[in-house]
Motif scaffolding. Structure first.
Motif, PDB file in Angstrom:
ATOM      1  N   ILE A 142       0.832  -1.206   0.000  1.00 12.93           N
ATOM      2  CA  ILE A 142       0.000   0.000   0.000  1.00 12.93           C
ATOM      3  C   ILE A 142       0.868   1.258   0.000  1.00 12.93           C
ATOM      4  N   SER A 143       1.959   1.236   0.766  1.00 16.01           N
ATOM      5  CA  SER A 143       2.776   2.437   0.977  1.00 16.01           C
ATOM      6  C   SER A 143       3.548   2.883  -0.259  1.00 16.01           C
ATOM      7  N   ILE A 144       3.716   2.014  -1.231  1.00 16.56           N
ATOM      8  CA  ILE A 144       4.534   2.342  -2.404  1.00 16.56           C
ATOM      9  C   ILE A 144       3.879   3.467  -3.213  1.00 16.56           C
ATOM     10  N   ARG A 145       4.601   4.560  -3.380  1.00 21.35           N
ATOM     11  CA  ARG A 145       4.128   5.731  -4.138  1.00 21.35           C
ATOM     12  C   ARG A 145       2.798   6.268  -3.604  1.00 21.35           C
ATOM     13  N   THR A 146       2.593   6.132  -2.318  1.00 19.98           N
ATOM     14  CA  THR A 146       1.354   6.588  -1.694  1.00 19.98           C
ATOM     15  C   THR A 146       1.698   7.379  -0.440  1.00 19.98           C
ATOM     16  N   THR A 147       1.017   8.479  -0.197  1.00 24.58           N
ATOM     17  CA  THR A 147       1.300   9.304   0.974  1.00 24.58           C
ATOM     18  C   THR A 147       0.937   8.554   2.253  1.00 24.58           C
ATOM     19  N   ALA A 148       1.572   8.956   3.348  1.00 23.18           N
ATOM     20  CA  ALA A 148       1.369   8.268   4.620  1.00 23.18           C
ATOM     21  C   ALA A 148      -0.080   8.331   5.080  1.00 23.18           C
ATOM     22  N   ASP A 149      -0.761   9.449   4.835  1.00 26.13           N
ATOM     23  CA  ASP A 149      -2.151   9.549   5.281  1.00 26.13           C
ATOM     24  C   ASP A 149      -3.060   8.618   4.491  1.00 26.13           C
ATOM     25  N   LYS A 150      -2.839   8.493   3.187  1.00 20.83           N
ATOM     26  CA  LYS A 150      -3.630   7.569   2.376  1.00 20.83           C
ATOM     27  C   LYS A 150      -3.302   6.114   2.728  1.00 20.83           C
ATOM     28  N   GLN A 151      -2.057   5.872   3.050  1.00 22.10           N
ATOM     29  CA  GLN A 151      -1.653   4.542   3.492  1.00 22.10           C
ATOM     30  C   GLN A 151      -2.404   4.147   4.765  1.00 22.10           C
ATOM     31  N   ASP A 152      -2.403   5.030   5.747  1.00 25.98           N
ATOM     32  CA  ASP A 152      -3.089   4.752   7.009  1.00 25.98           C
ATOM     33  C   ASP A 152      -4.590   4.592   6.807  1.00 25.98           C
ATOM     34  N   GLU A 153      -5.145   5.412   5.930  1.00 27.67           N
ATOM     35  CA  GLU A 153      -6.577   5.332   5.650  1.00 27.67           C
ATOM     36  C   GLU A 153      -6.933   3.960   5.084  1.00 27.67           C
ATOM     37  N   ALA A 154      -6.103   3.457   4.185  1.00 21.36           N
ATOM     38  CA  ALA A 154      -6.370   2.151   3.575  1.00 21.36           C
ATOM     39  C   ALA A 154      -6.264   1.027   4.597  1.00 21.36           C
ATOM     40  N   VAL A 155      -5.249   1.092   5.451  1.00 22.02           N
ATOM     41  CA  VAL A 155      -5.085   0.061   6.483  1.00 22.02           C
ATOM     42  C   VAL A 155      -6.274   0.076   7.443  1.00 22.02           C
ATOM     43  N   ALA A 156      -6.691   1.264   7.851  1.00 29.02           N
ATOM     44  CA  ALA A 156      -7.831   1.386   8.772  1.00 29.02           C
ATOM     45  C   ALA A 156      -9.097   0.823   8.135  1.00 29.02           C
ATOM     46  N   ARG A 157      -9.317   1.110   6.870  1.00 31.68           N
ATOM     47  CA  ARG A 157     -10.507   0.599   6.185  1.00 31.68           C
ATOM     48  C   ARG A 157     -10.471  -0.924   6.088  1.00 31.68           C
ATOM     49  N   LEU A 158      -9.307  -1.451   5.782  1.00 32.53           N
ATOM     50  CA  LEU A 158      -9.174  -2.902   5.670  1.00 32.53           C
ATOM     51  C   LEU A 158      -9.505  -3.580   7.005  1.00 32.53           C
ATOM     52  N   MET A 159      -8.977  -3.030   8.089  1.00 32.34           N
ATOM     53  CA  MET A 159      -9.220  -3.613   9.406  1.00 32.34           C
ATOM     54  C   MET A 159     -10.665  -3.407   9.857  1.00 32.34           C
ATOM     55  N   ALA A 160     -11.334  -2.402   9.286  1.00 30.74           N
ATOM     56  CA  ALA A 160     -12.730  -2.137   9.640  1.00 30.74           C
ATOM     57  C   ALA A 160     -13.690  -3.042   8.889  1.00 30.74           C
ATOM     58  N   GLY A 161     -13.162  -3.845   7.957  1.00 26.81           N
ATOM     59  CA  GLY A 161     -14.008  -4.806   7.273  1.00 26.81           C
ATOM     60  C   GLY A 161     -14.318  -4.492   5.832  1.00 26.81           C
ATOM     61  N   TYR A 162     -13.747  -3.409   5.299  1.00 23.41           N
ATOM     62  CA  TYR A 162     -13.960  -3.109   3.885  1.00 23.41           C
ATOM     63  C   TYR A 162     -13.264  -4.171   3.027  1.00 23.41           C
ATOM     64  N   ASP A 163     -13.840  -4.455   1.858  1.00 25.18           N
ATOM     65  CA  ASP A 163     -13.160  -5.352   0.926  1.00 25.18           C
ATOM     66  C   ASP A 163     -11.914  -4.648   0.385  1.00 25.18           C
ATOM     67  N   PRO A 208       3.269  21.409  14.964  1.00 26.20           N
ATOM     68  CA  PRO A 208       4.462  20.599  15.245  1.00 26.20           C
ATOM     69  C   PRO A 208       4.174  19.117  15.385  1.00 26.20           C
ATOM     70  N   SER A 209       2.990  18.756  15.902  1.00 33.29           N
ATOM     71  CA  SER A 209       2.673  17.343  16.081  1.00 33.29           C
ATOM     72  C   SER A 209       2.521  16.614  14.751  1.00 33.29           C
ATOM     73  N   ASP A 210       2.276  17.371  13.648  1.00 33.54           N
ATOM     74  CA  ASP A 210       2.141  16.765  12.336  1.00 33.54           C
ATOM     75  C   ASP A 210       3.494  16.442  11.708  1.00 33.54           C
ATOM     76  N   ARG A 211       4.556  16.836  12.357  1.00 31.76           N
ATOM     77  CA  ARG A 211       5.885  16.644  11.775  1.00 31.76           C
ATOM     78  C   ARG A 211       6.494  15.298  12.123  1.00 31.76           C
ATOM     79  N   VAL A 212       5.740  14.477  12.827  1.00 32.88           N
ATOM     80  CA  VAL A 212       6.160  13.115  13.126  1.00 32.88           C
ATOM     81  C   VAL A 212       5.087  12.175  12.590  1.00 32.88           C
ATOM     82  N   THR A 213       5.473  11.287  11.701  1.00 33.58           N
ATOM     83  CA  THR A 213       4.526  10.321  11.151  1.00 33.58           C
ATOM     84  C   THR A 213       4.181   9.302  12.229  1.00 33.58           C
ATOM     85  N   GLN A 214       2.901   9.211  12.566  1.00 36.97           N
ATOM     86  CA  GLN A 214       2.485   8.355  13.679  1.00 36.97           C
ATOM     87  C   GLN A 214       2.115   6.938  13.235  1.00 36.97           C
ATOM     88  N   HIS A 215       1.565   6.802  12.060  1.00 40.81           N
ATOM     89  CA  HIS A 215       1.072   5.509  11.561  1.00 40.81           C
ATOM     90  C   HIS A 215       0.173   4.824  12.584  1.00 40.81           C
TER      91      HIS A 215
END
Length: 250
Positions: free
Chosen positions: A57-78, A221-228
């Motif tokens: 998922i992370s390849i050529r994808t921003t960290a926020d979109k990456q996290d969004e996809a992981v969260a959706r997958l774990m929430a039960g989305y196909d 400032p809190s946005d300057r650290v990627t939390q994942h």
């Protein structure tokens, strides 16, 4: 490859400013590795598959979109719906499904980790898992707490003045390049594991002001650290749920 003194100083300052946040992240990575080492073979394979999915998922994808996809997958989305905002999602889904179905490769990687043979685990992943290459193969293990592995992504390349991603399939050569990068940051390398250093460089490069301007969305400032957060919530969540999610991908 040469990092100028000013850049080196700014990256060191970034880490010092956000040390508390990074310490919490390092602790979560340690917790995932402890869990991985304590769980049975099936639990290990489930975590490995989840980390592979996250890496693709992370390849050529921003960290926020990456996290969004992981969260959706774990929430039960196909898988198609979960990855809808991810770059190259059609190709990624095809390679994911093919690799996730190969139980032999996952068993071999898990056996290698059980034998403390991270080199072989890395080699198997690089040679036999789809869509990942030299950079993202170690990312699978680093996000599971094997922080001796480093990931040389586009942000690191820009800091180091390199033109393109490493193309070698020789793990020893790749590790030599990682050591050369660490030598450019002697003070931080004395304090941080290789993947920790990568994380700090990644954050500084994407959030550092350019020509006096703050990057969009990075004034806090809190946005300057990627939390994942989505990744950590998934990887430290209920193991049967992880198994259910990775086994549902078809």
């Amino acid at each position: 490859m040469r990092v100028d003194d000013n850049t080196r100083r700014h990256i060191r300052s970034h880490y010092r400013t956000h040390t508390e946040s990074y310490t919490r992240i390092w602790s979560k990575l340690d917790a995932i590795r402890e869990r991985l080492e304590d769980t049975d073979r099936d639990g290990k394979i489930a975590h490995l598959k989840l980390s592979y999915i996250n890496a693709v998922i992370s390849i050529r994808t921003t960290a926020d979109k990456q996290d969004e996809a992981v969260a959706r997958l774990m929430a039960g989305y196909d898988l198609k719906t979960a990855l809808a905002s991810v770059n190259y999602h059609t190709q990624k889904r095809k390679h994911m499904r093919r690799s996730l179905d190969d139980e032999t490769v996952w068993n071999e990687i898990a056996v290698s980790l059980e034998a403390d043979d991270l080199y072989s685990a890395h080699e198997i992943a690089l040679d036999r898992l789809g869509y990942i290459g030299t950079v993202k193969a170690p990312f699978i293990f680093a996000m599971l707490g094997y922080t001796q592995k480093m990931c040389i992504d586009g942000n690191a390349l820009r800091v180091l003045g390199l033109d393109d991603y490493p193309s070698t399939k020789d793990i020893h050569e790749y590790e030599r390049l990682c050591r050369a990068i660490r030598e450019e940051f002697p003070q931080l390398s004395a304090e941080l594991d290789p993947f920790h250093l990568h994380w700090v460089i990644f954050d500084w490069q994407r959030s550092a002001p350019r020509n006096g301007d703050e990057p969009p969305g990075r004034s806090n400032p809190s946005d300057r650290v990627t939390q994942h957060d989505a990744w950590f919530e998934a990887a430290l969540g209920d193991i049967p749920r992880i198994q259910e999610v990775v086994d549902s991908i078809e």
